[in-house]
Design an enzyme around this catalytic site. Structure first.
Site, short mmCIF file in Angstrom:
data_model
loop_
_atom_site.label_atom_id
_atom_site.label_comp_id
_atom_site.label_asym_id
_atom_site.label_seq_id
_atom_site.Cartn_x
_atom_site.Cartn_y
_atom_site.Cartn_z
N PRO A 107 0.94 -1.32 0.00
CG PRO A 107 -0.90 -1.57 1.50
CD PRO A 107 0.10 -2.24 0.96
CB CYS A 108 0.85 3.95 -2.35
SG CYS A 108 1.19 3.03 -3.62
N PRO A 109 -0.51 4.80 0.47
CG PRO A 109 -3.03 4.48 0.75
CD PRO A 109 -1.73 3.78 0.17
N PRO A 110 0.60 5.15 3.34
CG PRO A 110 0.94 3.33 4.46
CD PRO A 110 0.42 3.59 3.11
CG PHE A 111 5.35 5.27 2.36
CD1 PHE A 111 6.06 5.54 3.31
CD2 PHE A 111 4.85 4.14 2.00
CE1 PHE A 111 6.45 4.14 4.23
CE2 PHE A 111 5.16 3.00 2.74
CZ PHE A 111 6.01 3.00 3.70
#
Length: 427
Positions: free
Chosen positions: A87-91
């Site tokens: 998943p990309c949202p954390p970064f």
């Protein structure tokens, strides 16, 4: 790796386990490079259905990759490649960049699976945000852990436009190999020739008899901004936030939605009413050939699957580079220099090696360029990814670097509660 004999020669078979496989962009690219999938795991049921439709013979499992009831990593020990687009949202720069404090973060969890699977190589891709200064300590922890496990890691920001895709789409890619292969790894070379949106889509724009396709193609004479697939919680079938829509408009494209069909004979000139892209056009912009992959679900779901994918040509290029390293095709002449230039995070290293660092020592002895205000910002950023404890002794503040906040497989981690409550909303 296994070997089979065909036509009096030995052919090597390289296998891959792919986590967070999405709708198959990375899977298709790795397949084209020469990898055979032993397993693909995806949380989203519609994306998994797309995978099953296109590759019915694969072992495709639906569920949380960190759920031990979905798969047992130990069963795949010795696979050639462990890969995934976690998943990309954390970064993401568009998000809050909570990193390890974000319940969706699986990057460090994926690193820990290397200790169990012991693949010959690891490949993970994520958004450009992970390459930013905010995450320098997070990246340092990843590098340290991979080296502890006996791998040499490589980071690079790759742009899809440099690998035959008509959009910018920067992705931060991590590749790690065992030392006997690492010196043979070289990143794929960028192509100087870049495809424009116009030349890529002109035939699709003219397919229903639109008379202005040539004029539109002349307007769309640049690469596209990054396609934004969005998530179940945010984003629909449009081409992204306001700035992205403005960039699309400069290319003669209305980014406020996705069309059901190409413009027809009576559709107006693009200078008057810019056309919208169709699913077929978005698929091609993401690097899929027209007839090689089908998508399931409604239009919004299909757009999300395509927009969130790792472009197959980029995955193909990296996959081929890994196989060249496996085959020891040629030594990377800059390998030693790359290792020597690997940038560590000095603040993280100081706190990690010298528990209880004071501001004075950190600034004046360890990092002379770090001002008090910059130190405060760095400590604040670090606190999202690591526990930071402060104590006061004789008027001085001492910083203590504690445990990593991220999910690496802990049974008592806050991620489990989040997933139990939000399973249907996570994408």
């Amino acid at each position: 790796m296994t070997a089979r004999t065909s036509n009096s020669r030995t052919e090597r078979t390289y296998t891959v386990v792919e986590v967070c496989a999405g709708a198959g962009g990375q899977a298709l690219g790795l397949e084209k490079a020469g990898f055979e999938h032993q397993l693909a795991i995806e949380l989203d049921e519609t994306a998994a259905t797309t995978l099953k439709l296109n590759r019915p013979g694969w072992d495709i499992r639906v569920g949380d990759v960190a759920d031990k009831s979905v798969w047992d990593p130990a069963e795949f020990e010795g696979v050639s490649l462990l890969a995934g687009g976690v998943p990309c949202p954390p970064f993401s720069i568009a998000g809050r960049q909570l990193g390890a404090s974000d319940e969706r973060d699986l990057f460090s969890w994926a690193i820990e699976q290397v200790a169990i699977v012991r693949p010959r190589a690891l490949m993970l891709e994520n958004v450009r945000g992970l390459s930013q200064p905010r995450f320098i300590a997070y990246r340092q922890r990843v590098l340290n852990r991979l080296r502890e496990l006996g791998y040499e890691p490589f980071w690079k920001l790759l742009h899809a436009a440099e690998h035959g895709v008509a959009q910018l789409r920067p992705r931060f890619v991590l590749v790690a190999l065992k030392p006997e292969d690492a010196e043979y790894f070289t990143w794929p070379e960028a192509s100087e020739a870049k495809k424009t949106v116009g030349e890529t889509l002109k035939d699709l724009m003219s397919a229903d008899g639109w008379p202005y396709a040539d004029e539109w193609a002349a307007m769309a004479s640049d690469i596209a901004p990054t396609l934004v697939g969005g998530s179940k919680k945010h984003g629909g079938a449009d081409l992204g936030p306001t700035r992205a829509k403005a960039a699309w408009l400069q290319l003669g494209v209305d980014g406020k939605g996705i069309a059901n069909e190409a413009p027809g004979p009576q559709s107006p000139h693009p200078a008057e009413v810019p056309p919208r892209l169709t699913i077929e056009m978005v698929r091609r912009l993401q690097g899929w050939n027209d007839d090689e992959w089908s998508f399931t679900g409604k239009k919004t779901s299909q757009y999300r699957q395509i927009g969130n994918a790792f472009p197959p040509p980029v995955a193909n290029a990296v996959g081929e580079a890994i196989i060249r390293a496996f085959n020891h095709v040629s030594v990377n002449q800059t390998y030693a220099a790359q290792l020597a230039q690997a940038a560590d995070d000095p603040l993280f290293s100081l706190l990690n090696d010298n528990p209880g660092g004071t501001p004075e020592r950190l600034i004046y002895e360890g990092i002379p360029t770090l001002t008090p205000s910059k130190l405060a910002k760095r400590i604040s950023a670090l606190s999202h990814d690591f526990e930071i404890r402060q104590t006061r002794v004789s008027g001085e503040t001492f910083y203590h670097l504690g445990g990593f906040r991220g999910f690496t497989g802990q049974e008592d981690h806050f991620r489990h509660e989040y997933m139990a409550e939000n399973r249907s909303k996570v994408s």
